[in-house]
Structure formats: structure tokens, C-alpha cells
Design a protein around this motif. Sequence first.
Motif, short mmCIF file in Angstrom:
data_model
loop_
_atom_site.label_atom_id
_atom_site.label_comp_id
_atom_site.label_asym_id
_atom_site.label_seq_id
_atom_site.Cartn_x
_atom_site.Cartn_y
_atom_site.Cartn_z
N PRO A 177 0.82 -1.21 0.00
CA PRO A 177 0.00 0.00 0.00
C PRO A 177 0.85 1.27 0.00
O PRO A 177 1.87 1.35 0.68
CB PRO A 177 -0.80 -0.11 1.31
CG PRO A 177 -0.76 -1.57 1.65
CD PRO A 177 0.56 -2.06 1.17
N VAL A 178 0.43 2.23 -0.78
CA VAL A 178 1.09 3.54 -0.84
C VAL A 178 0.02 4.60 -0.68
O VAL A 178 -0.91 4.69 -1.49
CB VAL A 178 1.83 3.74 -2.17
CG1 VAL A 178 2.51 5.11 -2.20
CG2 VAL A 178 2.87 2.64 -2.37
N TYR A 204 6.60 -4.19 4.16
CA TYR A 204 5.80 -5.32 3.67
C TYR A 204 6.74 -6.33 3.02
O TYR A 204 7.81 -5.99 2.52
CB TYR A 204 4.77 -4.85 2.64
CG TYR A 204 3.83 -3.80 3.19
CD1 TYR A 204 2.63 -4.15 3.79
CD2 TYR A 204 4.15 -2.44 3.10
CE1 TYR A 204 1.78 -3.18 4.31
CE2 TYR A 204 3.32 -1.47 3.63
CZ TYR A 204 2.14 -1.85 4.23
OH TYR A 204 1.30 -0.89 4.74
N ARG A 205 6.31 -7.59 3.06
CA ARG A 205 7.11 -8.66 2.46
C ARG A 205 6.29 -9.39 1.40
O ARG A 205 5.12 -9.69 1.59
CB ARG A 205 7.58 -9.65 3.52
CG ARG A 205 8.27 -10.87 2.90
CD ARG A 205 8.97 -11.76 3.90
NE ARG A 205 8.36 -11.91 5.19
CZ ARG A 205 7.39 -12.77 5.47
NH1 ARG A 205 6.84 -13.51 4.51
NH2 ARG A 205 6.93 -12.86 6.70
N ARG A 206 6.96 -9.69 0.30
CA ARG A 206 6.30 -10.46 -0.77
C ARG A 206 6.03 -11.87 -0.26
O ARG A 206 6.88 -12.51 0.36
CB ARG A 206 7.19 -10.51 -2.01
CG ARG A 206 6.58 -11.26 -3.19
CD ARG A 206 7.53 -11.33 -4.37
NE ARG A 206 7.70 -10.02 -5.00
CZ ARG A 206 8.78 -9.28 -4.89
NH1 ARG A 206 9.80 -9.69 -4.13
NH2 ARG A 206 8.89 -8.12 -5.52
N HIS A 207 4.84 -12.37 -0.55
CA HIS A 207 4.44 -13.70 -0.09
C HIS A 207 3.62 -14.36 -1.19
O HIS A 207 2.67 -13.76 -1.70
CB HIS A 207 3.63 -13.61 1.20
CG HIS A 207 3.18 -14.93 1.74
ND1 HIS A 207 4.05 -15.92 2.11
CD2 HIS A 207 1.92 -15.44 1.95
CE1 HIS A 207 3.37 -16.97 2.54
NE2 HIS A 207 2.08 -16.71 2.45
N GLU A 220 -11.55 -0.11 -4.06
CA GLU A 220 -10.87 1.18 -3.97
C GLU A 220 -10.38 1.36 -2.54
O GLU A 220 -11.19 1.47 -1.62
CB GLU A 220 -11.80 2.32 -4.36
CG GLU A 220 -11.12 3.68 -4.38
CD GLU A 220 -12.06 4.77 -4.86
OE1 GLU A 220 -11.69 5.95 -4.75
OE2 GLU A 220 -13.16 4.43 -5.33
N ALA A 221 -9.07 1.32 -2.37
CA ALA A 221 -8.51 1.43 -1.02
C ALA A 221 -8.61 2.86 -0.54
O ALA A 221 -8.28 3.80 -1.27
CB ALA A 221 -7.04 0.99 -1.02
N PRO A 222 -9.10 3.08 0.68
CA PRO A 222 -9.20 4.44 1.20
C PRO A 222 -7.82 5.03 1.45
O PRO A 222 -6.89 4.32 1.84
CB PRO A 222 -9.97 4.26 2.50
CG PRO A 222 -9.69 2.85 2.90
CD PRO A 222 -9.57 2.07 1.62
N VAL A 223 -7.66 6.28 1.19
CA VAL A 223 -6.40 6.97 1.42
C VAL A 223 -6.55 7.83 2.66
O VAL A 223 -7.38 8.74 2.69
CB VAL A 223 -6.02 7.85 0.21
CG1 VAL A 223 -4.72 8.61 0.50
CG2 VAL A 223 -5.90 6.99 -1.04
N PRO A 224 -5.79 7.56 3.72
CA PRO A 224 -5.94 8.34 4.95
C PRO A 224 -5.48 9.77 4.72
O PRO A 224 -4.59 10.02 3.91
CB PRO A 224 -5.02 7.62 5.94
CG PRO A 224 -4.02 6.90 5.08
CD PRO A 224 -4.75 6.53 3.83
N PRO A 225 -6.09 10.73 5.42
CA PRO A 225 -5.68 12.12 5.27
C PRO A 225 -4.30 12.34 5.83
O PRO A 225 -3.85 11.64 6.73
CB PRO A 225 -6.74 12.88 6.08
CG PRO A 225 -7.21 11.89 7.09
CD PRO A 225 -7.17 10.56 6.41
#
Length: 263
Positions: A177-178, A204-207, A220-225
Amino acid sequence: MPTFTDPARDANEAYEALRGLAHATRPVEDPSDTYAVIGDLLGGMRSLRQVLDQLATVHLNHQHQVTNEARDLAGGAVEALSAADELHQAGTLIDQAHDRLNAAMGHSGRIVWNPQEPLTERWVGIVFLHSEEADRVLDLIDREGAEAGIEHLSGWDYGSETTDAAMENGDVHDRAPVCAGDRQAETGDYAMTYNPQAGHVALYRRHLVRPEDALDPPAEAPVPPRRSPAARETTPRRGAGRDKSWFSHPGVAAVKQTRGLSL
């Protein structure tokens, strides 16, 4: 069953067996069976080549003892020689077919008919820090670079324990996530996102997981303020259960407590 002594009867059985095989290979439920079928056909083709040669020899050996339909000895000899020649020609074609079938068997033998299902890439959360905890890592990144930050944060990774905790907490993503304003860096199987302005850093690690075990990401991932430094939260993103230590993994803390582990 073959008699091994009655050529007419064995030829009829071979014909019936090929008829049965022709019907059986219409729907091939297990394609891996084709390799064995080709192998048996290859052996049968060698036997067929031998049969053609032996039948040709019979015609040659009896060419002076037969007549044609007009009861002509000379005509009978011509027919016997012609039949032997055609049988030899058929044998030559069988040799060519044998080579082709043998090549096909080689190719078929290198096929993996039932490969394992391809794995799906997911990213599991290792650690998320903010406030003073994040400041220490952000300072390290500023001094020594992003790779130093990733190496430092990888100390929160307890392997399968971390993965299990991330799975249980739903901290699994189709990509790292970005959020708005975040920077990102990757090294090997790790991806780090950090934001000096908002004051947080995450690793984060690739799995790799089986497709049926992959969690579908939200549409749609929420973007924090964005938060100002004065308004930074002090509560971990993943809820309660953190160790008192500033470098404790929030998702693994509960696991460590239940297993009697400590840093």
C-alpha cells in the motif's frame, strides 16, 4: 488373448484391439495417459513391421507354387512377387511412421500435464510505525538511505509467525500500500513505504499463495488524510496487543505472548 500360433486369429484380435483403442481415445480424461499409449503403439508398430516382412517372405517363398485366378502359374508368380514388393514398400513407410512416432513420444515425455497451480503474489504487513517510533527510522533513512531503513525494519519479520499474524489480521495486499505523499523503496522481497511529513513508515514482504487462498483486494482502497507532525497518532494502526518496546511487531506481539517469546 493372442494365440501366438494362429496368425489369422491373432490378426483379428489385433484389429479388434485397435478398434477399441480408436474408441477409447476419443475422450482422453487424463492426458498423461497419452505417453503410455504412444509407447505401446510404438511397440506395436515394430511388431507390425516384422509382420509385413514375414508376410512378404511367405509370398516370395511360395511364388512358384501358386497360380492366379486363371490357373496360370506364371500369373500366380507375378502376383506373389507384386504382393511381396508392396508389403516391403509398406514396411518402408512403417519405418518412416515409426521414426515420427518415436519423435512424438520423446516430445510427449517432456510434457508436464498436471503442473502445480501458479502461485499468486501478495504482500503481507511486517510492521507499521508512526510518531516517535517512526521518527527514529525516518532519521535512519535520512542519514543512511532507504536500504538501511528496510534492513532495520526487517528485524520485525519473524517469518511464518509474522505471516500468520498478517493473515489473521487481514494485513495482506495485492501490492504494497502507498498512501498520498508516501515514498516507496524495494529491496529483494521487502517493500517499504514512508512519509516524513505524515510521520509513518511501514514494511511489507512479498508472499506467494495459492490462488484460492488469495484475498481479493477492495475495489478502492481508502487513502488516509495527511497528518501534521503535531497531530500524529500514538495508537498503533493494527490495534491493541503491542509490546512496550518501540520495535515490537504489532501483529506478532499476541503470537509471541501466547508462545512465551520475547525480544
